[in-house]
Design an enzyme around this catalytic site. Structure first.
Site, mmCIF file in Angstrom:
data_model
loop_
_atom_site.group_PDB
_atom_site.id
_atom_site.type_symbol
_atom_site.label_atom_id
_atom_site.label_comp_id
_atom_site.label_asym_id
_atom_site.label_seq_id
_atom_site.Cartn_x
_atom_site.Cartn_y
_atom_site.Cartn_z
ATOM 1 N N ASP A 113 0.825 -1.203 0.000
ATOM 2 C CA ASP A 113 0.000 0.000 0.000
ATOM 3 C C ASP A 113 0.867 1.263 0.000
ATOM 4 O O ASP A 113 1.988 1.261 0.509
ATOM 5 C CB ASP A 113 -0.904 -0.029 1.251
ATOM 6 C CG ASP A 113 -2.081 0.922 1.131
ATOM 7 O OD1 ASP A 113 -2.295 1.484 0.046
ATOM 8 O OD2 ASP A 113 -2.788 1.111 2.140
ATOM 9 N N ARG A 144 0.150 7.648 -2.591
ATOM 10 C CA ARG A 144 0.692 8.720 -1.737
ATOM 11 C C ARG A 144 2.171 8.966 -2.013
ATOM 12 O O ARG A 144 2.650 10.088 -1.950
ATOM 13 C CB ARG A 144 0.452 8.382 -0.255
ATOM 14 C CG ARG A 144 -0.959 8.706 0.200
ATOM 15 C CD ARG A 144 -1.296 8.018 1.484
ATOM 16 N NE ARG A 144 -1.560 6.605 1.267
ATOM 17 C CZ ARG A 144 -1.600 5.687 2.232
ATOM 18 N NH1 ARG A 144 -1.368 6.044 3.469
ATOM 19 N NH2 ARG A 144 -1.877 4.446 1.950
ATOM 20 N N ASN A 186 -10.723 -2.678 -6.321
ATOM 21 C CA ASN A 186 -9.899 -1.708 -7.053
ATOM 22 C C ASN A 186 -10.492 -1.284 -8.405
ATOM 23 O O ASN A 186 -10.052 -0.301 -8.997
ATOM 24 C CB ASN A 186 -8.468 -2.239 -7.255
ATOM 25 C CG ASN A 186 -7.632 -2.227 -5.991
ATOM 26 O OD1 ASN A 186 -6.701 -3.024 -5.832
ATOM 27 N ND2 ASN A 186 -7.954 -1.321 -5.061
ATOM 28 N N LEU A 239 -7.119 -4.949 7.138
ATOM 29 C CA LEU A 239 -6.874 -6.093 6.247
ATOM 30 C C LEU A 239 -7.419 -5.899 4.833
ATOM 31 O O LEU A 239 -7.019 -6.607 3.908
ATOM 32 C CB LEU A 239 -7.448 -7.379 6.845
ATOM 33 C CG LEU A 239 -6.699 -7.914 8.067
ATOM 34 C CD1 LEU A 239 -7.344 -9.201 8.553
ATOM 35 C CD2 LEU A 239 -5.229 -8.172 7.741
HETATM 36 C C1 FPP Z 1 -2.116 0.207 -3.218
HETATM 37 O O1 FPP Z 1 -1.603 1.499 -3.233
HETATM 38 C C2 FPP Z 1 -1.579 -0.534 -4.336
HETATM 39 C C3 FPP Z 1 -2.315 -1.103 -5.315
HETATM 40 C C4 FPP Z 1 -3.764 -1.071 -5.368
HETATM 41 C C5 FPP Z 1 -1.652 -1.788 -6.423
HETATM 42 C C6 FPP Z 1 -0.461 -2.596 -6.031
HETATM 43 C C7 FPP Z 1 0.346 -2.836 -7.202
HETATM 44 C C8 FPP Z 1 1.673 -2.794 -7.209
HETATM 45 C C9 FPP Z 1 2.519 -2.585 -6.031
HETATM 46 C C10 FPP Z 1 2.362 -3.019 -8.470
HETATM 47 C C11 FPP Z 1 2.828 -4.433 -8.551
HETATM 48 C C12 FPP Z 1 2.173 -5.125 -9.608
HETATM 49 C C13 FPP Z 1 2.669 -6.229 -10.196
HETATM 50 C C14 FPP Z 1 1.909 -6.855 -11.243
HETATM 51 C C15 FPP Z 1 3.964 -6.825 -9.831
HETATM 52 P P1 FPP Z 1 -2.628 2.699 -3.411
HETATM 53 O O2 FPP Z 1 -2.732 3.001 -4.858
HETATM 54 O O3 FPP Z 1 -3.910 2.362 -2.736
HETATM 55 O O4 FPP Z 1 -1.865 3.839 -2.660
HETATM 56 P P2 FPP Z 1 -2.541 5.005 -1.815
HETATM 57 O O5 FPP Z 1 -3.270 4.343 -0.679
HETATM 58 O O6 FPP Z 1 -1.363 5.798 -1.341
HETATM 59 O O7 FPP Z 1 -3.428 5.759 -2.740
#
Ligand code: FPP
EC number: 2.5.1.-
Length: 257
Positions: A37, A41, A85, A212
């Site tokens: 996560d 940000r 998502n 979670l």
């Molecule tokens: C959460 O951060 C992250 C995700 C929803 C996507 C996770 C994907 C990756 C780490 C890329 C890896 C992918 C592969 C195929 C290897 P967020 O976007 O919710 O962050 P935020 O809470 O700061 O907005």
């Protein structure tokens, strides 16, 4: 050990090497699950579009996969896309759906060299064909590998998984494949998408959120949790080693004494 040599050469420091050696003195968690996560940000802090954070996050998955495999972790599960998502802006969803292609397109040879076996859990039907093709290609090409399992949670939601399992149990009970009296934790687990995998020993969540988010609700019943404020794109080998050494200090009693 190849990874130790590379680190020494690159950094000139033994910091990570020391931490690897420290971690290896105690049992390594067999199954590590990660809620990656903070990509958005991380990007915002740098005045970059959110997708830049996801792209950087993908590079971190490569680093962490390599280290986990070389430490002897048996399964690494990463939450790459949840069933919730899809609510994100279309451009972001499209980008996220292209990431497995880029990740596997550039990293598959290394995964094969590293003897890593790729798996996926999640609802395949809703994934775009190009995403599914790249994941299925990686699953096929690594199916004979005997090393660490890299398990992608892609279009995964735990409540949906449990409901789906429950429906299958009901169908099998109705048709006589199983008997109601046989339904215990072990049998129910075999109906989940994690069939064949040990429950996670350690769950890591980055970015300071302490929840979670519909991730492996059944499987995490006795898992040790490790939270960090670090955003996923800043998550380093040192952080993984810190989580592991912290895990090793815990006393797991599974409800006993
Ligand atoms: C959460 O951060 C992250 C995700 C929803 C996507 C996770 C994907 C990756 C780490 C890329 C890896 C992918 C592969 C195929 C290897 P967020 O976007 O919710 O962050 P935020 O809470 O700061 O907005």
């Amino acid at each position: 050990m190849e990874i130790l040599k590379r680190w020494k050469n690159k950094s000139g420091s033994n910091n990570v090497t020391d931490k690897i050696n420290e971690a290896k003195r105690n049992p390594i968690p067999e199954h590590i699950a990660i809620i990656m996560d903070g990509n958005g940000r991380w990007a915002k802090k740098r005045s970059l579009p959110r997708i830049a954070g996801h792209h950087e996050g993908m590079k971190v998955v490569k680093k962490i996969t390599k280290l986990a495999s070389q430490l002897g972790v048996k399964t690494l599960t990463v939450y790459a896309f949840s069933t919730e998502n899809w609510k994100r802006p279309q451009t972001e969803v499209e980008f996220l759906m292209k990431l497995p292609q880029e990740f596997l397109g550039t990293f598959l040879p290394e995964l094969i060299e590293e003897n890593v076996k790729v798996q996926m859990m999640g609802e395949k039907e809703a994934l775009p064909q190009h995403t599914l093709n790249s994941v299925e290609k990686a699953i096929t090409e690594t199916s004979q590998n005997t090393g660490m399992i890299l398990n992608f949670a892609l279009n995964y939601g735990s409540r949906a998984e449990i409901l789906h399992a429950m429906k299958k149990v009901l169908i099998d009970a109705k048709s006589g494949i199983i008997d109601e009296n046989q339904v215990n934790e072990e049998l129910f687990s075999s109906y989940l998408m994690t069939d064949g995998l040990k429950d996670p020993d350690l769950l890591i969540r980055t970015s300071g959120e302490i929840r979670l988010s519909n991730f492996m609700l059944w499987q995490l019943a006795y898992t040790e949790f490790w939270f960090t404020d670090v955003y996923w794109p800043d998550f380093s080998e040192e952080h993984l080693l810190e989580a592991i050494t912290d895990f090793q200090k815990r006393s797991r009693r599974y409800g006993g004494v």
